[in-house]
Design an enzyme around this catalytic site. Structure first.
Site, PDB file in Angstrom:
ATOM      1  N   SER A   5       0.838  -1.186   0.000  1.00  0.00           N
ATOM      2  CA  SER A   5       0.000   0.000   0.000  1.00  0.00           C
ATOM      3  C   SER A   5       0.875   1.238   0.000  1.00  0.00           C
ATOM      4  O   SER A   5       1.705   1.403   0.879  1.00  0.00           O
ATOM      5  CB  SER A   5      -0.894   0.008   1.233  1.00  0.00           C
ATOM      6  OG  SER A   5      -1.564  -1.217   1.361  1.00  0.00           O
ATOM      7  N   CYS A   6       0.687   2.087  -0.990  1.00  0.00           N
ATOM      8  CA  CYS A   6       1.466   3.324  -1.080  1.00  0.00           C
ATOM      9  C   CYS A   6       0.524   4.512  -1.166  1.00  0.00           C
ATOM     10  O   CYS A   6      -0.650   4.366  -1.482  1.00  0.00           O
ATOM     11  CB  CYS A   6       2.365   3.315  -2.306  1.00  0.00           C
ATOM     12  SG  CYS A   6       3.563   1.972  -2.354  1.00  0.00           S
ATOM     13  N   ASP A   7       1.061   5.683  -0.872  1.00  0.00           N
ATOM     14  CA  ASP A   7       0.315   6.924  -1.016  1.00  0.00           C
ATOM     15  C   ASP A   7       1.214   7.963  -1.648  1.00  0.00           C
ATOM     16  O   ASP A   7       2.360   8.142  -1.225  1.00  0.00           O
ATOM     17  CB  ASP A   7      -0.173   7.427   0.344  1.00  0.00           C
ATOM     18  CG  ASP A   7      -1.200   6.506   0.974  1.00  0.00           C
ATOM     19  OD1 ASP A   7      -2.385   6.657   0.659  1.00  0.00           O
ATOM     20  OD2 ASP A   7      -0.810   5.622   1.759  1.00  0.00           O
ATOM     21  N   GLU A  93       1.843   3.455  -7.824  1.00  0.00           N
ATOM     22  CA  GLU A  93       1.000   2.718  -6.882  1.00  0.00           C
ATOM     23  C   GLU A  93       0.512   1.432  -7.530  1.00  0.00           C
ATOM     24  O   GLU A  93       0.275   1.375  -8.741  1.00  0.00           O
ATOM     25  CB  GLU A  93      -0.241   3.543  -6.512  1.00  0.00           C
ATOM     26  CG  GLU A  93       0.027   4.967  -6.108  1.00  0.00           C
ATOM     27  CD  GLU A  93       0.356   5.094  -4.640  1.00  0.00           C
ATOM     28  OE1 GLU A  93      -0.154   4.278  -3.849  1.00  0.00           O
ATOM     29  OE2 GLU A  93       1.094   6.017  -4.281  1.00  0.00           O
TER      30      GLU A  93
END
Length: 422
Positions: A5-7, A93
């Site tokens: 999970s990336c932002d 992402e």
């Protein structure tokens, strides 16, 4: 827990201070994966018959590539995030949807990040570089090192001094949204809806053939190519919504420090812990005034709340970033075999080792933990003030800046060493 999970965030005037664009990204990966910060100078490639080796496949080389600084999982060729000498920043992402993920080895999304940075001097050109490569070579392959098989499609946030682009993909199909003011974030879900500024020429026809779109109602990329109710995207409890709220909370006053605090935010889930955690972070200042340098901050270590954002500026004769570069292994060939990652070598670079030693020690000593954190924040705030002085005074000591990131890394390690040895 969402895997990988990336932002990624971007804020543009009037949401920011001093007419700057601010880019930020957390890379959330497997907790034991090492991420390095590396620099590659600009290069001219005379022999175009020699192919370029990416993580899994070889592709055609181009005559010229730009200087880049990258934060990347140490086992692969590409990068999770980075910047180039022209002020272009890219982060990617993982995304999933109706279109099946290809198991065949092709270009990783992380390869496309690096290729976009090496080959494009504007954000819009980077969009074109990535989609052209996507059309020619496809995307696919295992995105982790070792026996765990994990593949996905990709979305990208691409920014330069003037604007930003959101590029989202589903197999070879894609849609891109131009962002010229305010703020925008991406977070492991398709988020380009009805505002589509560029697109794959057959994107809508393909969706119609698959029965995902009736050809009558307004075309919504995220709703069509995924299973999202896009009307609820900004009211859900996910990280996309929480990231938007944090940006909105600070709109009009967003600085690089604001972005660092957003990346350090744990209640939102943006700063992740557990089997998948935030393994590295990046924040960039992109002044719209081209007489001013772009400044890129990297941690090179996990846990952004317990890391130092260290600045990098592109100037001639950059010193190699030895303390954040992982060891290379002569026998590994990251192109030939699917099985070559079964035995994982020790990829910890020197900064990572010192950082992890300090974290282990502070977990058992609250007093020492406070001392280290105070020293780290003092170092970081001093670095931000120093960078602000460069931007305000429009003056760079080129010789000093060539060693800037390396010196900051040594200063950070000095903090760890003084407490580990005391």
């Amino acid at each position: 827990m969402e895997p990988c999970s990336c932002d990624t965030f971007v804020a543009l005037p009037p949401a920011t201070v001093d007419n700057r664009i601010i880019f930020g990204k957390n890379s959330d990966r497997l907790c034991d994966e090492v991420q390095e910060v590396v620099y590659f100078p600009a290069a001219v490639h005379d022999n175009l018959s020699e192919h370029l080796k990416c993580t899994y496949i070889e592709i055609d080389q181009v005559p010229e590539t730009y200087a880049v600084v990258l934060s990347r999982p140490a086992w692969l060729w590409g990068a999770e995030m980075g910047a180039n000498e022209h002020g272009v920043c890219i982060g990617n992402e993982a995304v999933w949807g109706r279109e099946a993920v290809c198991d065949e080895e092709a270009l990783l999304g992380m390869d496309l990040v690096r290729l976009g940075l090496e080959r494009a001097d504007t954000a819009e050109k980077a969009v074109h570089v990535i989609v052209d490569l996507l059309e020619k070579y496809g995307q696919g392959g295992n995105c982790t090192e070792g026996s765990m098989e994990f593949s996905y499609h990709n979305s990208f946030l691409i920014a330069d001094r003037k604007e930003a682009w959101i590029l989202e993909t589903a197999g070879k199909y894609w849609a891109a949204e131009k962002v010229q003011e305010g703020f925008r974030n991406i977070s492991n879900q398709l988020s380009v809806t009805t505002k589509i500024d560029q697109e794959h020429p057959n994107m809508k026809n393909y969706a119609k053939q698959k029965g995902w779109w009736d050809g009558k109602k307004e075309f919504d990329f995220a709703a069509t190519y995924s299973y999202l109710d896009t009307a609820k995207m900004l009211t859900s409890s996910g990280r996309f919504c929480e990231g938007y709220k944090l940006l909105n909370k600070h709109k009009g006053n967003i600085t690089c420090e604001t972005m660092m605090e957003i990346l350090r935010d744990k209640p939102s889930g943006i700063n992740m812990e557990g089997q998948f955690l935030t393994t590295a972070s990046m924040v960039s200042i992109l002044p719209q005034d081209t007489s001013l340098p772009c400044i890129h901050f990297f941690t090179g270590t996990p846990h952004p709340e317990r890391s130092v954002f260290k600045p990098f500026i592109f100037v001639p004769n950059i010193s190699q970033l030895l303390d954040t570069s992982s060891p290379r292994f002569e026998l590994e060939d990251p192109v030939k075999k699917k099985s070559h990652f079964k035995i994982r070598p020790d990829r910890r670079h020197l900064l990572y080792q010192k950082h992890q030693q300090a974290l282990a020690m502070t977990d058992n000593d609250k007093e020492k933990a406070k001392t280290i954190m105070d020293d780290m924040r003092k170092l970081e705030k001093g670095l931000i003030r120093e960078m602000e002085s460069i931007l305000q005074n429009k003056h760079i000591d080129v010789d000093k800046v060539a060693n800037l990131f390396s010196q900051c890394t040594k200063d950070e390690m000095r903090i760890y060493n003084s407490n580990i040895n005391s």
